[in-house]
Motif scaffolding. Structure first.
Motif, PDB file in Angstrom:
ATOM      1  N   ARG A 292      18.173 -31.501   4.701  1.00  0.00           N
ATOM      2  CA  ARG A 292      18.853 -31.018   3.499  1.00  0.00           C
ATOM      3  C   ARG A 292      18.234 -29.713   3.010  1.00  0.00           C
ATOM      4  O   ARG A 292      18.948 -28.769   2.650  1.00  0.00           O
ATOM      5  CB  ARG A 292      18.782 -32.084   2.400  1.00  0.00           C
ATOM      6  CG  ARG A 292      19.533 -31.711   1.139  1.00  0.00           C
ATOM      7  CD  ARG A 292      19.463 -32.802   0.104  1.00  0.00           C
ATOM      8  NE  ARG A 292      18.135 -32.922  -0.474  1.00  0.00           N
ATOM      9  CZ  ARG A 292      17.887 -33.454  -1.674  1.00  0.00           C
ATOM     10  NH1 ARG A 292      18.879 -33.927  -2.402  1.00  0.00           N
ATOM     11  NH2 ARG A 292      16.660 -33.533  -2.134  1.00  0.00           N
ATOM     12  N   ARG A 293      16.910 -29.632   2.995  1.00  0.00           N
ATOM     13  CA  ARG A 293      16.238 -28.411   2.549  1.00  0.00           C
ATOM     14  C   ARG A 293      16.535 -27.245   3.478  1.00  0.00           C
ATOM     15  O   ARG A 293      16.746 -26.105   3.031  1.00  0.00           O
ATOM     16  CB  ARG A 293      14.733 -28.662   2.459  1.00  0.00           C
ATOM     17  CG  ARG A 293      14.346 -29.553   1.280  1.00  0.00           C
ATOM     18  CD  ARG A 293      12.931 -30.071   1.398  1.00  0.00           C
ATOM     19  NE  ARG A 293      11.955 -29.000   1.532  1.00  0.00           N
ATOM     20  CZ  ARG A 293      10.661 -29.210   1.773  1.00  0.00           C
ATOM     21  NH1 ARG A 293      10.210 -30.460   1.924  1.00  0.00           N
ATOM     22  NH2 ARG A 293       9.831 -28.193   1.862  1.00  0.00           N
ATOM     23  N   SER A 294      16.552 -27.524   4.786  1.00  0.00           N
ATOM     24  CA  SER A 294      16.852 -26.469   5.753  1.00  0.00           C
ATOM     25  C   SER A 294      18.261 -25.925   5.555  1.00  0.00           C
ATOM     26  O   SER A 294      18.487 -24.705   5.555  1.00  0.00           O
ATOM     27  CB  SER A 294      16.695 -27.018   7.177  1.00  0.00           C
ATOM     28  OG  SER A 294      17.110 -26.062   8.134  1.00  0.00           O
ATOM     29  N   LYS A 295      19.226 -26.835   5.368  1.00  0.00           N
ATOM     30  CA  LYS A 295      20.617 -26.416   5.168  1.00  0.00           C
ATOM     31  C   LYS A 295      20.776 -25.669   3.839  1.00  0.00           C
ATOM     32  O   LYS A 295      21.580 -24.731   3.732  1.00  0.00           O
ATOM     33  CB  LYS A 295      21.533 -27.643   5.192  1.00  0.00           C
ATOM     34  CG  LYS A 295      21.530 -28.397   6.523  1.00  0.00           C
ATOM     35  CD  LYS A 295      22.226 -27.622   7.595  1.00  0.00           C
ATOM     36  CE  LYS A 295      22.153 -28.283   8.969  1.00  0.00           C
ATOM     37  NZ  LYS A 295      22.299 -29.704   9.020  1.00  0.00           N
ATOM     38  N   LYS A 296      20.014 -26.065   2.831  1.00  0.00           N
ATOM     39  CA  LYS A 296      20.099 -25.392   1.534  1.00  0.00           C
ATOM     40  C   LYS A 296      19.567 -23.966   1.619  1.00  0.00           C
ATOM     41  O   LYS A 296      20.152 -23.029   1.053  1.00  0.00           O
ATOM     42  CB  LYS A 296      19.312 -26.185   0.488  1.00  0.00           C
ATOM     43  CG  LYS A 296      19.424 -25.607  -0.912  1.00  0.00           C
ATOM     44  CD  LYS A 296      18.676 -26.461  -1.922  1.00  0.00           C
ATOM     45  CE  LYS A 296      18.820 -25.889  -3.327  1.00  0.00           C
ATOM     46  NZ  LYS A 296      18.083 -26.701  -4.331  1.00  0.00           N
ATOM     47  N   ILE A 297      18.450 -23.780   2.344  1.00  0.00           N
ATOM     48  CA  ILE A 297      17.882 -22.436   2.511  1.00  0.00           C
ATOM     49  C   ILE A 297      18.870 -21.528   3.230  1.00  0.00           C
ATOM     50  O   ILE A 297      19.091 -20.372   2.839  1.00  0.00           O
ATOM     51  CB  ILE A 297      16.549 -22.510   3.284  1.00  0.00           C
ATOM     52  CG1 ILE A 297      15.478 -23.183   2.413  1.00  0.00           C
ATOM     53  CG2 ILE A 297      16.092 -21.118   3.712  1.00  0.00           C
ATOM     54  CD1 ILE A 297      14.192 -23.475   3.150  1.00  0.00           C
TER      55      ILE A 297
END
Length: 271
Positions: free
Chosen positions: A73-78
């Motif tokens: 989720r964090r990777s996709k948000k970045i």
């Protein structure tokens, strides 16, 4: 075969008049009883409730290990929030647009050739196409982020309704599988009465009418306002009984479901 309940007769006493009221005998039930399970396989990391906890709809009950989902989720948000390439192209398009306008002005004065103007147009169109492609990519990244969010949220169990937790069938560290019942949730803020009255009675319950629920518990009689929500259109041929269902507000939890009760038709038809 349907359960056959004994019938009782209640009399309403008015001045100089004795009226028999229709009475249905049955049992009280919680308005909903829900068996909850996860949709994903995983190891239980957190249990936020205990047996007896009263929860609201949407409350978190159990959370599975979701470190991998959190990283995704964090990777996709970045990736979604990174707009540097789009900003750079937008600035480049502004510069190319200015250059094209100047080239057209110079072309009218003979300062540049048609080939130079065409080159400026091609450069601008290429940058605009690249910007369009980047914006489409951002839309796909937004969908990828939504999917990552969904995968993350599916790792926790939420209460679908308000109620009281009556059973927890898992412990921290255990692995659960989909469709495995791990929590029982009962909503007793509203009570359902389900019972029967005789087709031979003079009166008949009607859907939408007011009635009185009478129940005995803890050594005392309780009476609560009820609303009839269902009356069977046919009687049971073996017993001559008609099923009736009513709902009773129980926000104070004073009525304990699962007990025998009576539903009394308190309407009075006085000539």
């Amino acid at each position: 075969m349907r359960d056959i309940f004994c019938l009782a007769t209640t009399f309403l006493i008015l001045p100089n008049l004795l009226l028999a009221a229709t009475v249905a005998v049955g049992v009280t039930e919680p308005i909903t009883t829900v068996s909850l399970s996860m949709t994903e396989t995983g190891r239980v990391e957190t249990i936020t409730v205990t047996e007896g906890s009263r929860v609201i709809a949407g409350a978190s009950l159990i959370i599975l290990d979701r470190r991998i989902e959190e990283l995704d989720r964090r990777s996709k948000k970045i990736a979604l929030e990174d707009r540097s390439a789009i900003t750079e192209l937008e600035e480049r398009i502004n510069i190319l647009s200015d250059q094209l306008e100047k080239a057209r002005t110079l072309l009218a004065d003979g300062g540049v050739s048609h080939k130079q103007v065409q080159d400026e147009q091609i450069a601008l169109m290429t940058a605009q196409s690249q910007l369009l492609a980047l914006r489409e990519k951002k839309r796909r990244e937004a969908i990828d982020f939504d999917l990552a969010e969904e995968n993350y949220e599916r790792r926790q169990l939420l209460a679908p309704t308000e109620g009281i937790v009556t059973q927890i069938n898992v412990a921290i560290g255990e692995t659960v599988t989909p469709q495995e019942t791990i929590i029982e949730l009962v909503n007793v803020s509203e009570i359902k009465f389900r019972g029967n009255f005789s087709v031979a009675d003079e009166g008949r319950f009607e859907e939408g009418q007011d009635a009185t629920l009478r129940v005995w518990q803890n050594g005392q009689e309780l009476q609560r306002h009820a609303v009839v929500v269902y009356v069977a259109p046919v009687a049971d041929p073996s017993s001559g009984l008609i099923e009736v269902i009513a709902k009773i507000e129980n926000q104070d939890l004073s009525v304990i479901p699962g007990t025998t009760a009576e539903l009394i038709d308190t309407r009075q038809d006085v000539q």
